[in-house]
Design an enzyme around this catalytic site. Sequence first.
Site, short mmCIF file in Angstrom:
data_model
loop_
_atom_site.label_atom_id
_atom_site.label_comp_id
_atom_site.label_asym_id
_atom_site.label_seq_id
_atom_site.Cartn_x
_atom_site.Cartn_y
_atom_site.Cartn_z
CB ALA A 1 -0.86 -0.34 1.24
CE LYS B 1 11.28 -6.04 4.25
NZ LYS B 1 9.92 -6.78 4.69
CE LYS C 1 2.48 -7.06 2.60
NZ LYS C 1 2.92 -6.37 4.06
CG ASN D 1 2.26 -2.98 4.46
OD1 ASN D 1 1.64 -3.51 3.56
ND2 ASN D 1 3.20 -3.18 5.09
CD GLU E 1 0.92 -7.52 9.73
OE1 GLU E 1 2.29 -7.24 9.56
OE2 GLU E 1 0.31 -8.83 9.80
CG HIS F 1 7.96 -7.53 10.23
ND1 HIS F 1 9.08 -7.06 9.72
CD2 HIS F 1 6.99 -7.55 9.02
CE1 HIS F 1 8.94 -6.60 8.77
NE2 HIS F 1 7.91 -6.93 8.07
#
Length: 382
Positions: free
Chosen positions: A31, A66, A181, A212, A236, A312
Site C-alpha cells: 500500500a 528494505k 495485502k 501497511n 495488520e 515480523h
Amino acid sequence: MTTMNEAVQDRIAWVRLSSVTLPLATPISDAKVFTGRQKPMTEVALLFAEISTEQGHEGIGFGYSKRAGGPGQFAHAKEIAGELLGEDPSDIGRIWTKLVWAGASVGRSGLATQAVAAFDIALWDLKAKRAGLPLAKLLGAHRDSVRCYNTSGGFLHTPIEQVLENATASLAGGIGGIKLKVGHPDGKHDLARLTAVREHIGADVPLMVDANQQWDRPTAQRMGRAMEEFGLGWIEEPLDAYDAAGHAALAASLDTPVATGEMLASVAEHVELIRHGGCDIIQPDAPRIGGITQFLKLATLAEHHQLQLAPHFAMEIHLHLAAAYPIEPWVEHFDWLEPLFNERLQARDGRMLVPARPGLGITLSDRARAWTVAAHEAGSRP
C-alpha cells in the site's frame, strides 16, 4: 573469592561483517507504493555478523533494511565491531549495553540498535551452538512447531489470479494461513480481492490482511467494519505505526483483532503501544529492535499483558523466539531470504517446524557470499 577474570570462559577473537544485497525476482509493491510514499522494492540489504572465539566457537547473526539504510547499518556496525574483541561471548546483555553506548550519540533505537542486533543475534547463535541446542531449546521452548502463515504471495502488485495460485501452493506446502495485502486507495479493490481469496481458500483457513499503515482513522474504522464478515485472524498495521491511541480505539471497536508493531524500532516504542492497549497481537521484529536480548524483554512484557505474538519477517530467527513464547504464537513465512542460506525451514500441517540443528541452524550460501558488496574484519580468526 571468585573474580570476574576467573569467571571468564572464553573470549571473542574475530568478527566479520558482510553487507549483502539480495535482489528480488519481482519488484514488490504494497500500500505504501500505491499511495505514493515509496517506490517498489527491488532488493533487500542484509547485514551479517560472524563471530569466532579463542576456543573456536562460532555464531552468525543478521539484520536487514528494505529500500534504504543498509549502507548506514553496515557503517555503524563497522565502527563498533572492535568493541567485541576480548569480551566473554556469554556476557550477551553486558555486550549489548556496551555496543549501544559506543554509539549512543546517534541514539538507542533505529539504525544504531539495528546494527547492534546483528552482533547480538550472532552471540545467541554461538551460545546455543556451544550448548549443542537449537536456539528455541536454549531459551526454553513451549512447542516444537509454530503456526505459520504466508505473506510473500499476497502483495498488491500481484494479479488476483496469481494470488490465488500462490495461496493454493502455500497451503499445499504445509503452511497454515494466508495474509493478503490491502490498503489500496480504492477500498472496493481491497474488498474484491479479499472476497476472491476467502472464497478460494474456504471459511476455515486462517486469513489475515495488512494495510501497511496507509489508512487514516475514519478509513480504518470503515474498512475494519466492512471486513468483519470475512472472519479475519487480524487486521495488520491499519494506522500509522506510532498512532498508539488510534490503534487502541480501533481495537476496542472491532471484533477482528488488531495487529501491529513491526515498524517500531525499540522496546520503549512497544511499551508505549502496549500502555495504550494498541493491539491484540504484537508483531516485534528482533533485528529492528536491537536483537534477541531486547526481544526477550519485550516478550515478557507482552505475555504479562496476555498479548498474542506474531513476529515480523526473518522467520529464520523468529521461529525460535516464537517457539519459546508461552501463548500460542504465529510466525510469518517469507521465501525471500532462502537463497542466502544452505538450509530450509520445513512446514507441515499448518506449522513451521523448529529445526534440530544447533543455534539458529543456518549457514551462509555461496550466493550470499557472491552478493556481498562490502566486508570488514576485526581481530584475528583462531
